[in-house]
Design an enzyme around this catalytic site. Sequence first.
Site, PDB file in Angstrom:
ATOM      1  N   HIS A 145      -9.240  37.730  30.978  1.00  6.83           N
ATOM      2  CA  HIS A 145      -8.038  37.903  32.001  1.00  6.83           C
ATOM      3  C   HIS A 145      -8.596  38.860  33.127  1.00  6.83           C
ATOM      4  O   HIS A 145      -7.887  39.928  33.409  1.00  6.83           O
ATOM      5  CB  HIS A 145      -6.891  38.139  31.352  1.00  6.83           C
ATOM      6  CG  HIS A 145      -6.141  37.357  30.555  1.00  6.83           C
ATOM      7  ND1 HIS A 145      -6.202  35.853  30.654  1.00  6.83           N
ATOM      8  CD2 HIS A 145      -5.356  37.428  29.207  1.00  6.83           C
ATOM      9  CE1 HIS A 145      -5.495  35.302  29.900  1.00  6.83           C
ATOM     10  NE2 HIS A 145      -4.873  36.048  29.207  1.00  6.83           N
ATOM     11  N   HIS A 216       1.013  34.779  33.491  1.00  5.84           N
ATOM     12  CA  HIS A 216       1.085  34.935  31.955  1.00  5.84           C
ATOM     13  C   HIS A 216       2.411  35.236  31.514  1.00  5.84           C
ATOM     14  O   HIS A 216       2.663  36.046  30.614  1.00  5.84           O
ATOM     15  CB  HIS A 216      -0.041  35.964  31.568  1.00  5.84           C
ATOM     16  CG  HIS A 216      -0.512  35.963  30.129  1.00  5.84           C
ATOM     17  ND1 HIS A 216       0.224  36.225  29.174  1.00  5.84           N
ATOM     18  CD2 HIS A 216      -1.805  35.667  29.724  1.00  5.84           C
ATOM     19  CE1 HIS A 216      -0.457  35.937  28.045  1.00  5.84           C
ATOM     20  NE2 HIS A 216      -1.699  35.847  28.274  1.00  5.84           N
ATOM     21  N   GLU A 351       0.070  28.608  30.321  1.00  2.00           N
ATOM     22  CA  GLU A 351      -0.652  29.252  31.403  1.00  2.00           C
ATOM     23  C   GLU A 351      -1.450  28.142  32.125  1.00  2.00           C
ATOM     24  O   GLU A 351      -2.671  27.543  31.600  1.00  2.00           O
ATOM     25  CB  GLU A 351      -1.705  30.359  30.940  1.00  2.00           C
ATOM     26  CG  GLU A 351      -1.136  31.405  30.240  1.00  2.00           C
ATOM     27  CD  GLU A 351      -1.932  32.042  29.100  1.00  2.00           C
ATOM     28  OE1 GLU A 351      -3.022  32.501  29.441  1.00  2.00           O
ATOM     29  OE2 GLU A 351      -1.589  32.343  27.908  1.00  2.00           O
TER      30      GLU A 351
END
Length: 387
Positions: A145, A216, A351
Amino acid sequence: MRRNNFSIALLLALPSVFTGSCADEAKQPEHTAAVRSIQLPDSTKFQASIDGKQTRLYTLKNSNGVTACFTNFGGRLVGLWVPDSAGNFIDVAIGLGSVQDYAGPDDAYFGASIGRYGNRIAKGKFTLEGKQYSLFINNGVNTLHGGRKGFSAVVWDAEQLNDSTLKLSYLSKDGEEGYPGNLTVSIIYSLTENNELRMQYAATTDKTTIVNLTNHAYFNLNGEGSGSIGDHLLTIDAERYTPVDSTLIPTGELAPVAGTPFDFTKPVTIGSRWNEANEQLKNGGGYDHNFVLNGSGLKPAARVVGDKSGIVMEVFTEEPGLQFYGGNFMAGKNTLKQGAKDEYRTAFCLETQHFPDSPNQPSFPSTVLKPGANYVTVSVYKFSVRQ
Ligand code: BGC
């Protein structure tokens, strides 16, 4: 997942236009503890100065009363109130109560806008135009991420365009977190009259780089504090998924879901197979996998039904993949905004994204963005109730 400590200076607590109960004094429903009238978060808890920039809480609303709160710290969706089968508003987005909580060491990207590269990059390395780049390793042996301080931990510039639309902008500088190129990013979050949360991502760069943006948000369609997501009914529009190694990096194979616990082509409860003896479930600690979506364009990706609330959430996306994360790493370390803990498997994430580790997997759809090209992608979370 530990990030830099930020110096957070709380501003004077100002009177809030957002605090307090708005609308709907409906009777307390019986089917779930989480149902109540819309109680917006205390906006003063989102007022801070981080990295020299001001954070605050932004509230969007459509004419049906559907309401979403965001903070520009990490471009986070803080809460999302949608009606259940009985017409009561439930906050289906699991989030935290203050900007300090979001900036804390145990935050797990709650509601965050993720970038520059969502999901994992193996060993934090990739090569572009003959040059190797190294990223910060923040997840076992990999980068997750965005790295140490991805887009989930920066303060975005925010502009509320109207009652139902928020525009977030960020300039990710050349070399930030190890990625090449100045990347100019914007995300427009809007609540439509069809009870959709629409997310439109855009980016341009001045050097060849990689981009994979997503949101997210954690959801529990029965609301915070209502327990496991195991009885939520899930459908994913994917005949294939990307199996992973024990560090959650794709092996490169696009494997059929048929005959495996990854077959969600027909509605099935999330928890019915998550503890099966299966190597892929073992690698993920449960579901933590990217699905290869059928179709193209803005297409259906998934549908979830909250067993207690009757709330239906549909996901549409222009992205080729969807990471279904079943909250396997949730461990009750965070106190959520209404006081419950973020217990094991009490929320899920869907996601929308390009596949994990695409920069190192030539057969996957490319995540390379070149100067002069426009990265634009739309994803939608749509809410209704079970008929
Ligand atoms: C990842 C999980 C990770 C989670 C962090 C998900 O996108 O796939 O492995 O633990 O993000 O909250």
